[in-house]
Write an enzyme that holds these catalytic residues in place. Structure first.
Site: not given
Ligand code: SAH
Ligand code: SF4
Length: 376
Positions: A94, A107, A114, A118, A121, A344
């Site tokens: 996306e 974005c 990934c 996390c 996520c 995003c």
């Molecule tokens: N992988 C990279 C960049 C993409 S995620 C990273 O983790 O930094 C971009 C941001 O969105 C990150 O700070 C991530 O932790 C946050 N994010 C992921 N899932 C989320 C969710 N369900 N609600 C709010 N923020 C989220």
């Molecule tokens: Fe990967 Fe999501 Fe963690 Fe960013 S927040 S590093 S996209 S698993």
């Protein structure tokens, strides 16, 4: 036998020059090609009228300007646009465009899925499929620009800012991401200033060091927890690169940049009763005190079976105030495009929990742009 065509979409200026030389053309053709592709948004060689007919024919045989296919495009009432893109070999990513006055932030995704996984996520839950190519990363800006139609007199491109905050961990697709960012920075590409390109990472320490040696862009770090025990749980990569190492890498990154632009954004997703209490704010303040950082609190964007809830508004406000009162500049990410689910980094095709959508605070879709943060 068909030979694979060279995709010119993701080439840096130097790579385009090398390509021109390799097909027996003068180097300066690279300028013309870059301008046609990135300024004029032209993907058809036959339309590149200042190139000779024979060169246009040769290019059509051996090269192409290939882009991901747009599966869906949605435009929100507030002007936010969201696309799902199909990438070769299956899978989708996306991208989201967020207009804000003269600024337009895109974005951008860097991987399909990934591997970092996390716990909060949805992209992580999907697992890792593959890296995006440089062409697929740059192509996102091209497609966003194209959606606005031809540019009058080549005025300002709709995308003025880029945040590498879509799907994927950009520093685990290092070469392609850096290559693509070079095209974004180049005047023959998109001419976006280094202050307006932000890479967000979950903390791949060695690659953070390499990054500031190779290219000068802004950095955001997904911190999310003020101590190792909690961060190990939320961001498993912390077991490999714990907080002390991560913050030391942040300090090195800041030192490598000119004083005016050395602030790192610390992203902190607010998870109810997990990391959003005053005790966490206190630990965070200690951790960040004296560092050139600002904190961006991201209200958790819920998805089914995540096991987490969005923080209570009062807790977000208290957390925000605690840090600001003690001189740690803190903002709360705002809501845009909620009528089109413009989240995003949200897994493509995920069915969201719509029962939550009536509550204003919880239905918000939180875009990953530091610029969207406002002080409450
Ligand atoms: N992988 C990279 C960049 C993409 S995620 C990273 O983790 O930094 C971009 C941001 O969105 C990150 O700070 C991530 O932790 C946050 N994010 C992921 N899932 C989320 C969710 N369900 N609600 C709010 N923020 C989220
Ligand atoms: Fe990967 Fe999501 Fe963690 Fe960013 S927040 S590093 S996209 S698993």
């Amino acid at each position: 036998m068909s030979v694979e065509k060279t995709n010119l979409m993701g080439l840096t200026f130097e790579q385009m020059e090398a390509f021109c030389l390799s097909i027996g053309e003068k180097k300066f053709r690279a300028q013309q090609l870059m301008k046609w592709i990135h300024h004029q948004q032209e993907d058809d060689f036959s339309q590149m009228t200042d190139l000779s007919k024979s060169l246009r024919e040769k290019l059509a045989e051996i090269a192409e300007v290939r882009l991901p296919r747009v599966i869906t495009e949605n435009i929100s009432r507030d002007g936010t646009r969201k696309w799902a893109l199909e990438v070769e070999g299956g899978g989708a990513v996306e991208m989201v465009f967020i207009p804000d006055g003269r600024r337009g932030t895109l974005c951008v995704s860097s991987q399909v899925g990934c591997a970092v996984d996390c716990s909060f996520c949805s992209t992580g839950k999907q697992g890792f499929q593959r890296d995006l190519t440089s062409a697929e990363i740059v192509g996102q800006i091209w497609l966003a620009g194209k959606s606005f139609g031809p540019r009058k007199n080549l005025g300002q491109h709709p995308v003025t800012n880029v945040v590498m905050m879509g799907m994927g961990e950009p520093l685990l697709n290092y070469d392609n991401v850096v290559n693509a960012m070079r095209v974004m920075l180049d005047n023959y590409g998109y001419g976006i200033s280094k202050r307006r390109i932000t890479l967000s990472t979950s903390g791949v320490v060695p690659m953070m060091d390499k990054l500031h040696e190779d290219i000068d862009v802004s950095l955001a770090v997904s911190l999310h927890a003020p101590n190792d025990a909690l961060r190990n749980e939320l961001v498993p990569l912390n077991r490999k690169y714990p907080l002390a190492e991560l913050l030391a890498a942040c300090d090195r990154y800041s030192e490598s940049r000119t004083h005016k632009h050395n602030t790192i954004t610390m992203e902190y997703v607010m998870l109810r009763d997990v990391n959003d209490q005053l005790e966490h704010a206190k630990q965070l303040e200690k951790l960040l005190r004296g560092r050139p950082v600002k904190v961006n609190l991201i209200p958790f964007n819920p998805f089914p079976h995540s096991g987490y809830e969005t923080s209570l508004r009062k807790d977000v406000l208290a957390f925000h105030q605690y840090l600001n009162d003690r001189g740690v500049i803190t903002t709360v990410r705002t809501t845009r495009g909620d009528d089109i689910d413009a989240a995003c980094g949200q897994l493509v095709g995920t069915v969201k929990d719509r029962t939550r959508r009536n509550e204003r605070w919880q239905k918000s879709i939180f875009l990953r742009t530091e610029q969207q943060g406002v002080a409450l």
